[in-house]
Motif scaffolding. Sequence first.
Motif, PDB file in Angstrom:
ATOM      1  N   ASP A 230       0.867  -1.181   0.000  1.00  0.00           N
ATOM      2  CA  ASP A 230       0.000   0.000   0.000  1.00  0.00           C
ATOM      3  C   ASP A 230       0.903   1.231   0.000  1.00  0.00           C
ATOM      4  OD1 ASP A 230      -2.022   1.833   0.165  1.00  0.00           O
ATOM      5  OD2 ASP A 230      -2.388   1.530   2.312  1.00  0.00           O
ATOM      6  N   SER A 231       1.552   1.467  -1.128  1.00  0.00           N
ATOM      7  CA  SER A 231       2.528   2.545  -1.228  1.00  0.00           C
ATOM      8  C   SER A 231       1.871   3.824  -1.735  1.00  0.00           C
ATOM      9  CB  SER A 231       3.666   2.142  -2.162  1.00  0.00           C
ATOM     10  OG  SER A 231       3.173   1.942  -3.475  1.00  0.00           O
ATOM     11  N   ASP A 232       2.597   4.930  -1.627  1.00  0.00           N
ATOM     12  CA  ASP A 232       2.086   6.233  -2.067  1.00  0.00           C
ATOM     13  C   ASP A 232       2.422   6.516  -3.522  1.00  0.00           C
ATOM     14  OD1 ASP A 232       0.884   6.931   0.370  1.00  0.00           O
ATOM     15  OD2 ASP A 232       2.766   7.709   1.184  1.00  0.00           O
ATOM     16  N   THR A 233       3.010   5.542  -4.199  1.00  0.00           N
ATOM     17  CA  THR A 233       3.293   5.651  -5.632  1.00  0.00           C
ATOM     18  C   THR A 233       2.769   4.408  -6.334  1.00  0.00           C
ATOM     19  OG1 THR A 233       5.288   6.998  -5.304  1.00  0.00           O
ATOM     20  CG2 THR A 233       5.078   5.850  -7.399  1.00  0.00           C
ATOM     21  N   LYS A 234       2.068   4.613  -7.422  1.00  0.00           N
ATOM     22  CA  LYS A 234       1.616   3.492  -8.249  1.00  0.00           C
ATOM     23  C   LYS A 234       1.957   3.805  -9.705  1.00  0.00           C
ATOM     24  CE  LYS A 234      -0.151   0.983  -4.982  1.00  0.00           C
ATOM     25  NZ  LYS A 234       0.458  -0.313  -4.602  1.00  0.00           N
ATOM     26  N   ILE A 235       2.626   2.849 -10.329  1.00  0.00           N
ATOM     27  CA  ILE A 235       2.989   2.981 -11.736  1.00  0.00           C
ATOM     28  C   ILE A 235       2.117   2.021 -12.536  1.00  0.00           C
ATOM     29  CG2 ILE A 235       4.818   2.728 -13.441  1.00  0.00           C
ATOM     30  CD1 ILE A 235       6.820   3.289 -11.194  1.00  0.00           C
TER      31      ILE A 235
END
Length: 265
Positions: A230-235
């Motif tokens: 559940d990260s603050d960056t999604k690619i």
Amino acid sequence: MLAMVSIMDSCSGKNNPNANEADSALSREDSLDLFYSQHPMPKAADNLFCDFLFNFMTRRDVQFERTIFPLKEVTGTMAKHHEKKDWKMDGFFSNQYFYTIILDNEKQIELKDDTTITHAVVEKIYLEKKTIKQFVFDRIKGAWMLTQIVNTPMEASPNNSFLDFYNGFVTDSVFQSKSLADNLMFSGPDPDDDLSNIEGVLLPEQFPSFAPPMPRGLIYNIIFGEEGKDSDTKIMLIEGISNGNESVMVFKRRGGKWKLYNLTM
């Protein structure tokens, strides 16, 4: 780019004006079986999961041979088993022009070309229903096999927050415009000149002209190895099938709100 395996479908009864629909269907199936027997899946396809997957979703012989039957399907605490005789081939995204992969960082992009991976999951994500159907694959003695299906609520996914945001991003134009970073960086082909590339900052009103095709409703994701966070960056990688196109969209969560910060095509 990922390798694409094309399957040519010849129909021996196609040009026979006296062949009825049943005969044509039978001939088409027989023709495919003959083609498969003469052109087995290359052993090298097991080296990369994506190479195997394209064979698995386009070839009936591979899908039936590389599925462990009876195939267990889990939903919560309940489980059922699919027998081989009842299994219907799943083409996944083979009938689309593109598919998607959701990652947490740029380093994970390399995973799709990693030959050491022995576990992968193909997710069917139903955005409106907020459910995910996971097809679990394991490489056993060098051969990729479909070993299990797991149905789970979207809220249990580490991508839940992003997927909820993404559903609004692709269905609500007003929300989409508000979800673009003030300095949305773009790098890609010039829409007015196919032979030129441009780089710069996109204004909100320019985004629709440059945006890649973005799936809605049902989207796919491939997990290579371990599940994301559940990260603050999604690619989001949008990979073209057979056309070699690739788009990279970088979303970031700041102050609890997701926005698109970078688009590369």
